[in-house]
Design an enzyme around this catalytic site. Structure first.
Site, PDB file in Angstrom:
ATOM      1  N   ASP A  38     -82.193  59.253  15.034  1.00  0.00           N
ATOM      2  CA  ASP A  38     -82.849  58.579  13.908  1.00  0.00           C
ATOM      3  C   ASP A  38     -83.233  59.635  12.875  1.00  0.00           C
ATOM      4  O   ASP A  38     -83.411  60.810  13.207  1.00  0.00           O
ATOM      5  CB  ASP A  38     -84.100  57.808  14.351  1.00  0.00           C
ATOM      6  N   ASP A  64     -80.135  62.581   9.886  1.00  0.00           N
ATOM      7  CA  ASP A  64     -80.001  61.746   8.693  1.00  0.00           C
ATOM      8  C   ASP A  64     -78.500  61.531   8.502  1.00  0.00           C
ATOM      9  O   ASP A  64     -77.779  62.487   8.161  1.00  0.00           O
ATOM     10  CB  ASP A  64     -80.615  62.484   7.489  1.00  0.00           C
ATOM     11  N   VAL A  65     -78.045  60.303   8.715  1.00  0.00           N
ATOM     12  CA  VAL A  65     -76.598  60.073   8.674  1.00  0.00           C
ATOM     13  C   VAL A  65     -76.015  60.160   7.256  1.00  0.00           C
ATOM     14  O   VAL A  65     -74.808  60.071   7.079  1.00  0.00           O
ATOM     15  CB  VAL A  65     -76.194  58.729   9.330  1.00  0.00           C
ATOM     16  N   TYR A 157     -75.583  46.447  -0.865  1.00  0.00           N
ATOM     17  CA  TYR A 157     -75.645  46.286   0.605  1.00  0.00           C
ATOM     18  C   TYR A 157     -74.521  45.393   1.139  1.00  0.00           C
ATOM     19  O   TYR A 157     -73.755  45.814   2.019  1.00  0.00           O
ATOM     20  CB  TYR A 157     -77.031  45.750   0.959  1.00  0.00           C
ATOM     21  N   LYS A 161     -71.255  46.420   3.559  1.00  0.00           N
ATOM     22  CA  LYS A 161     -71.039  45.813   4.877  1.00  0.00           C
ATOM     23  C   LYS A 161     -69.630  45.220   4.999  1.00  0.00           C
ATOM     24  O   LYS A 161     -68.993  45.298   6.049  1.00  0.00           O
ATOM     25  CB  LYS A 161     -72.104  44.745   5.144  1.00  0.00           C
ATOM     26  N   THR A 192     -86.813  42.453  12.391  1.00  0.00           N
ATOM     27  CA  THR A 192     -86.949  43.909  12.502  1.00  0.00           C
ATOM     28  C   THR A 192     -87.864  44.410  11.383  1.00  0.00           C
ATOM     29  O   THR A 192     -88.084  43.716  10.388  1.00  0.00           O
ATOM     30  CB  THR A 192     -85.585  44.625  12.354  1.00  0.00           C
TER      31      THR A 192
HETATM   32  P1  NAP Z   1     -84.701  49.132  10.630  1.00  0.00           P
HETATM   33  O1  NAP Z   1     -85.705  48.370  11.400  1.00  0.00           O
HETATM   34  O2  NAP Z   1     -85.071  49.707   9.306  1.00  0.00           O
HETATM   35  O3  NAP Z   1     -84.108  50.290  11.549  1.00  0.00           O
HETATM   36  C1  NAP Z   1     -83.201  51.237  11.037  1.00  0.00           C
HETATM   37  C2  NAP Z   1     -83.588  52.625  11.487  1.00  0.00           C
HETATM   38  O4  NAP Z   1     -82.679  53.555  10.870  1.00  0.00           O
HETATM   39  C3  NAP Z   1     -84.994  53.026  11.019  1.00  0.00           C
HETATM   40  O5  NAP Z   1     -85.632  53.808  12.021  1.00  0.00           O
HETATM   41  C4  NAP Z   1     -84.684  53.865   9.782  1.00  0.00           C
HETATM   42  O6  NAP Z   1     -85.700  54.802   9.456  1.00  0.00           O
HETATM   43  C5  NAP Z   1     -83.430  54.578  10.224  1.00  0.00           C
HETATM   44  N1  NAP Z   1     -82.699  55.146   9.108  1.00  0.00           N
HETATM   45  C6  NAP Z   1     -82.725  54.761   7.806  1.00  0.00           C
HETATM   46  N2  NAP Z   1     -81.928  55.578   7.076  1.00  0.00           N
HETATM   47  C7  NAP Z   1     -81.398  56.474   7.943  1.00  0.00           C
HETATM   48  C8  NAP Z   1     -80.515  57.567   7.801  1.00  0.00           C
HETATM   49  N3  NAP Z   1     -80.013  57.913   6.588  1.00  0.00           N
HETATM   50  N4  NAP Z   1     -80.189  58.282   8.898  1.00  0.00           N
HETATM   51  C9  NAP Z   1     -80.686  57.952  10.107  1.00  0.00           C
HETATM   52  N5  NAP Z   1     -81.539  56.939  10.311  1.00  0.00           N
HETATM   53  C10 NAP Z   1     -81.890  56.199   9.230  1.00  0.00           C
HETATM   54  O7  NAP Z   1     -83.425  48.217  10.315  1.00  0.00           O
HETATM   55  P2  NAP Z   1     -82.693  47.058  11.175  1.00  0.00           P
HETATM   56  O8  NAP Z   1     -83.045  45.772  10.568  1.00  0.00           O
HETATM   57  O9  NAP Z   1     -82.861  47.301  12.610  1.00  0.00           O
HETATM   58  O10 NAP Z   1     -81.183  47.341  10.750  1.00  0.00           O
HETATM   59  C11 NAP Z   1     -80.272  48.028  11.597  1.00  0.00           C
HETATM   60  C12 NAP Z   1     -78.864  47.617  11.199  1.00  0.00           C
HETATM   61  O11 NAP Z   1     -78.724  46.196  11.339  1.00  0.00           O
HETATM   62  C13 NAP Z   1     -78.533  47.934   9.747  1.00  0.00           C
HETATM   63  O12 NAP Z   1     -77.199  48.361   9.632  1.00  0.00           O
HETATM   64  C14 NAP Z   1     -78.700  46.612   9.056  1.00  0.00           C
HETATM   65  O13 NAP Z   1     -77.924  46.516   7.884  1.00  0.00           O
HETATM   66  C15 NAP Z   1     -78.184  45.689  10.140  1.00  0.00           C
HETATM   67  N6  NAP Z   1     -78.593  44.294   9.930  1.00  0.00           N
HETATM   68  C16 NAP Z   1     -79.875  43.925  10.098  1.00  0.00           C
HETATM   69  C17 NAP Z   1     -80.221  42.592   9.911  1.00  0.00           C
HETATM   70  C18 NAP Z   1     -81.619  42.090  10.122  1.00  0.00           C
HETATM   71  O14 NAP Z   1     -81.862  40.920   9.873  1.00  0.00           O
HETATM   72  N7  NAP Z   1     -82.537  42.931  10.575  1.00  0.00           N
HETATM   73  C19 NAP Z   1     -79.259  41.673   9.510  1.00  0.00           C
HETATM   74  C20 NAP Z   1     -77.966  42.094   9.312  1.00  0.00           C
HETATM   75  C21 NAP Z   1     -77.634  43.419   9.537  1.00  0.00           C
HETATM   76  P3  NAP Z   1     -86.789  54.382   8.316  1.00  0.00           P
HETATM   77  O15 NAP Z   1     -87.644  53.339   8.957  1.00  0.00           O
HETATM   78  O16 NAP Z   1     -87.491  55.663   8.036  1.00  0.00           O
HETATM   79  O17 NAP Z   1     -86.000  53.860   7.155  1.00  0.00           O
END
Ligand code: NAP
Length: 268
Positions: A38, A64-65, A157, A161, A192
């Protein structure tokens, strides 16, 4: 049923929160050794703590990806710990507001670097190890926004995707003969921290009203979903376990929608 990923070495990016945490925990429950990666080390360590408390095996790396050197270091850390990479989950995704006429160039580039270029370079780093062993599973986390307008005119976004889904198909064809499968998961509305932050921000809830505003939004969303609930990171973790496991050995180049049926419903 446990042990479906026994002996596998897996990397999960963005595993300090939300879906990434759900995937990392599900992998560990099924016997995988998980590199929890992360941008925020404390968040990754928190996930690792949960995994270890349940008897799972993991290592932690800050990465950081958006930075190629961090991606290389992440893959190297997995290889240093367990000798190879069997499963790579490209989970990081960031979202910025703004339609075609509004989105700043810098924001567009930031999204495409974090969401898409990261997948390119993580795959590039992991593929030689997968090729050497003649097997591997890559899972890219996409979104239902790749296939549907979800009510907001955000352009960067969803476009990133959709590109992830197509990149997945192209890679599946190229690397199938090497025993490497590439699939994506399109989550629907998953509860989330990212969603909560976005929703609370978009609703402009006043101080102290954030939780109530988010609960109201979730209830509205749940009512739109045929399964009548929003999803959880466990739902995404379970789908990722399947795609990573040998049970999915004849499945590649697919986008698996995990959305409680919402994209099949009229009016969404
Ligand atoms: P999240 O709760 O924000 O978790 C993502 C994690 O990745 C956080 O710890 C974030 O850190 C970290 N991160 C952000 N930028 C980064 C980087 N450059 N390098 C490494 N780590 C990084 O998000 P999530 O909702 O679980 O989303 C995860 C995936 O699911 C994403 O690809 C998202 O597009 C996809 N998705 C989610 C949903 C939904 O409804 N939740 C729906 C469709 C798709 P910070 O907190 O510091 O930013």
């Amino acid at each position: 049923m446990a042990g479906r990923l026994q002996g596998k070495a897996a990397i999960v990016t963005g595993a300090g929160s939300g879906n990434g945490r759900g995937i990392a925990a599900a992998f560990a429950r099924e016997g995988a050794r998980v590199l929890v990666s992360d941008i925020r080390l404390p968040a990754a360590e928190e996930t690792a703590g949960l995994i270890r408390a349940s008897g799972g095996v993991c290592e932690v790396v800050q990465a950081d990806v958006s930075k190629r050197a961090d991606i290389t270091g992440m893959v190297d850390a997995c290889v240093a710990a367990w000798g190879t990479v069997h499963v790579l989950v490209n989970n990081v995704g960031i979202l910025v507001p703004g339609g075609v006429e509004e989105v700043e160039e810098e924001a567009w580039d930031r999204v495409f670097t974090a969401n898409l270029k990261s997948v390119l370079f993580a795959c590039r780093a992991a593929l030689p190890h997968m090729t050497r062993q003649g097997s591997g599973a890559i899972i890219n986390i996409s979104s239902i926004s790749a296939i549907r307008h979800l009510g907001l005119n955000y352009i960067a976004y969803p476009t990133s995707k959709a590109a992830i889904d197509h990149m997945t198909r192209i890679m599946a064809v190229q690397y199938g003969p090497k025993g490497i499968r590439c699939n994506s998961i399109q989550p629907g509305f998953i509860d989330t921290p990212m969603v909560k932050n976005q929703v609370v921000g978009a609703l402009g809830a006043g101080k102290g009203e954030e939780e109530a505003a988010y609960q109201g939004y979730k209830a509205k969303r749940a009512a739109q979903v045929p399964m009548r609930r929003v999803g959880t990171p466990d739902d995404i973790g379970n789908a990722a376990v399947f795609l990573a496991s040998d049970e999915a050995s004849y499945i590649t180049g697919q986008a698996l929608t995990v959305d409680g049926g919402v994209t099949q419903s009229v009016g969404n």
